[in-house]
Scaffold this motif. Structure first.
Motif, short mmCIF file in Angstrom:
data_model
loop_
_atom_site.label_atom_id
_atom_site.label_comp_id
_atom_site.label_asym_id
_atom_site.label_seq_id
_atom_site.Cartn_x
_atom_site.Cartn_y
_atom_site.Cartn_z
N ARG A 58 0.67 -1.02 0.00
CA ARG A 58 0.14 0.02 -0.05
C ARG A 58 0.91 1.30 -0.13
O ARG A 58 0.63 2.40 -0.69
CB ARG A 58 -1.01 0.04 1.17
CG ARG A 58 -2.11 -0.89 1.13
CD ARG A 58 -3.03 -1.20 2.18
NE ARG A 58 -3.96 -2.03 2.14
CZ ARG A 58 -5.25 -2.02 3.04
NH1 ARG A 58 -5.01 -1.50 4.19
NH2 ARG A 58 -5.99 -2.78 2.80
N THR A 59 1.78 1.30 0.87
CA THR A 59 2.68 2.34 0.82
C THR A 59 3.60 2.53 -0.64
O THR A 59 3.37 3.71 -1.15
CB THR A 59 4.14 2.03 1.73
OG1 THR A 59 3.60 2.16 3.22
CG2 THR A 59 4.91 3.30 1.98
N ARG A 60 3.93 1.63 -1.26
CA ARG A 60 4.38 1.46 -2.62
C ARG A 60 3.45 2.34 -3.56
O ARG A 60 3.90 3.02 -4.35
CB ARG A 60 5.00 0.12 -3.05
CG ARG A 60 5.45 0.14 -4.33
CD ARG A 60 6.13 -1.09 -4.85
NE ARG A 60 6.35 -1.15 -6.16
CZ ARG A 60 7.79 -0.80 -6.50
NH1 ARG A 60 8.81 -0.64 -5.51
NH2 ARG A 60 8.22 -1.04 -7.81
N GLU A 83 10.34 19.03 -11.56
CA GLU A 83 9.70 19.97 -10.57
C GLU A 83 9.20 18.88 -9.42
O GLU A 83 9.11 19.68 -8.34
CB GLU A 83 8.87 20.93 -11.15
CG GLU A 83 9.30 21.83 -12.01
CD GLU A 83 10.19 22.79 -11.48
OE1 GLU A 83 10.08 23.34 -10.37
OE2 GLU A 83 11.09 22.93 -12.18
N ALA A 84 9.02 17.76 -9.76
CA ALA A 84 8.77 17.08 -8.65
C ALA A 84 9.73 16.37 -7.70
O ALA A 84 10.57 15.49 -8.11
CB ALA A 84 8.00 15.61 -9.39
N SER A 85 9.70 16.95 -6.47
CA SER A 85 10.72 16.75 -5.61
C SER A 85 10.35 15.56 -4.73
O SER A 85 9.23 15.13 -4.42
CB SER A 85 11.15 17.90 -4.49
OG SER A 85 9.90 18.02 -3.73
N LEU A 86 11.43 14.70 -4.23
CA LEU A 86 11.10 13.68 -3.27
C LEU A 86 10.23 13.91 -2.15
O LEU A 86 9.55 13.22 -1.68
CB LEU A 86 12.46 13.00 -3.01
CG LEU A 86 13.13 12.22 -4.12
CD1 LEU A 86 14.62 11.75 -3.68
CD2 LEU A 86 12.40 11.07 -4.91
N LEU A 100 10.04 6.33 1.67
CA LEU A 100 9.93 6.55 0.28
C LEU A 100 11.29 5.72 -0.07
O LEU A 100 11.33 5.07 -0.95
CB LEU A 100 10.13 7.95 -0.08
CG LEU A 100 10.27 8.14 -1.64
CD1 LEU A 100 9.60 9.62 -1.85
CD2 LEU A 100 11.88 8.21 -2.14
N HIS A 101 12.71 6.27 0.59
CA HIS A 101 13.88 5.52 0.26
C HIS A 101 13.88 4.11 0.53
O HIS A 101 14.50 3.35 -0.13
CB HIS A 101 14.89 6.22 0.91
CG HIS A 101 15.26 7.52 0.38
ND1 HIS A 101 15.76 7.89 -0.86
CD2 HIS A 101 14.92 8.83 0.83
CE1 HIS A 101 15.83 9.05 -1.16
NE2 HIS A 101 15.25 9.73 -0.07
N ALA A 112 14.20 8.97 -10.05
CA ALA A 112 14.39 8.37 -11.34
C ALA A 112 13.64 6.74 -11.17
O ALA A 112 12.85 6.24 -12.00
CB ALA A 112 15.77 7.94 -12.10
N ALA A 113 13.80 5.97 -10.15
CA ALA A 113 13.37 4.74 -9.89
C ALA A 113 11.68 4.86 -9.67
O ALA A 113 11.04 3.94 -10.22
CB ALA A 113 13.82 3.93 -8.33
N ILE A 114 11.16 5.85 -9.27
CA ILE A 114 9.95 6.11 -8.87
C ILE A 114 9.22 6.35 -10.28
O ILE A 114 8.36 5.86 -10.69
CB ILE A 114 9.49 7.20 -8.03
CG1 ILE A 114 10.29 7.06 -6.75
CG2 ILE A 114 8.18 7.55 -7.81
CD1 ILE A 114 9.90 8.21 -5.81
#
Length: 212
Positions: free
Chosen positions: A9-11, A29-32, A46-47, A54-56
């Protein structure tokens, strides 16, 4: 709730949060921090799932590709012939892009090519269009001048053009717009004995007035 379910669910939340931001403001413009905040999780969470932005982005594209492939399989299974599958697929993909931000973001990311992506969703669409037109040609369904390769390029140019225009106005990807496109294209694509069946089938399913 098990740890595996919680992690899944988190993913999913992170993928959807990232897709919203990619769709709204683009990859750069989409920051982590904004992605994790949008998913309601910590930067550490997230990490745990993704090493970097890039992985996201690759996960968003992969999710979009799976949704499109599933839609294509269902449409192809239910269609009565290759040309019906082609028109139905374009309508189904348009509906999917309008309601699913992950699919919209996947197309935008594959266009931006800012993160070393390995996918090109537009080229995959091109391949699918050409596959269906080749099948139609084998069944004698195409007009004499409708060479599958050139016809595929025309169909892709028209449909991708609507996808690009829809970024500022979703009505460009409405069923009405797609219906208008096909009512122009099909007389140039379908053999005369097929045209009488195909154009009314498209016209009857959605209003015929193109979106402004």
């Amino acid at each position: 709730m098990t740890n595996d379910v919680r992690a899944a669910r988190t993913r999913d939340a992170l993928i959807r949060s990232a897709a919203v931001l990619f769709d709204q403001c683009g990859y750069a413009e989409a920051s982590l921090s904004r992605i994790s905040a949008g998913a309601g999780v910590s930067p550490g969470a997230l990490h745990f799932h993704f090493t970097n932005k890039a992985a996201i982005a690759r996960a968003v594209e992969a999710r979009a590709a799976r949704l499109l492939h599933r839609t294509a399989r269902v449409t192809l299974r239910e269609a009565t012939d290759p040309l019906r599958a082609l028109t139905d697929s374009s309508l189904a993909f348009a509906r999917l892009m309008n309601r699913d931000v992950v699919v919209r973001a996947g197309f935008q990311l594959s266009c931006e090519n800012a993160h070393g992506n390995l996918r090109d969703l537009r080229r995959q669409w091109w391949g699918y269009v050409q596959y269906l037109l080749n099948r139609a040609a084998e069944r004698g369904m195409l007009a004499e001048a409708a060479v599958p390769e050139r016809t595929a390029a025309t169909v892709v140019a028209a449909t991708v053009g609507l996808e690009i225009l829809s970024r500022s106005n979703r009505e460009w990807l409405s069923s009405t717009s797609l219906s208008g496109i096909w009512q122009v294209l099909l007389p140039c694509v379908a053999a005369p004995h097929i045209l009488a069946m195909t154009v009314p089938a498209v016209r009857d399913r959605v209003p015929s007035t193109p979106a402004p």
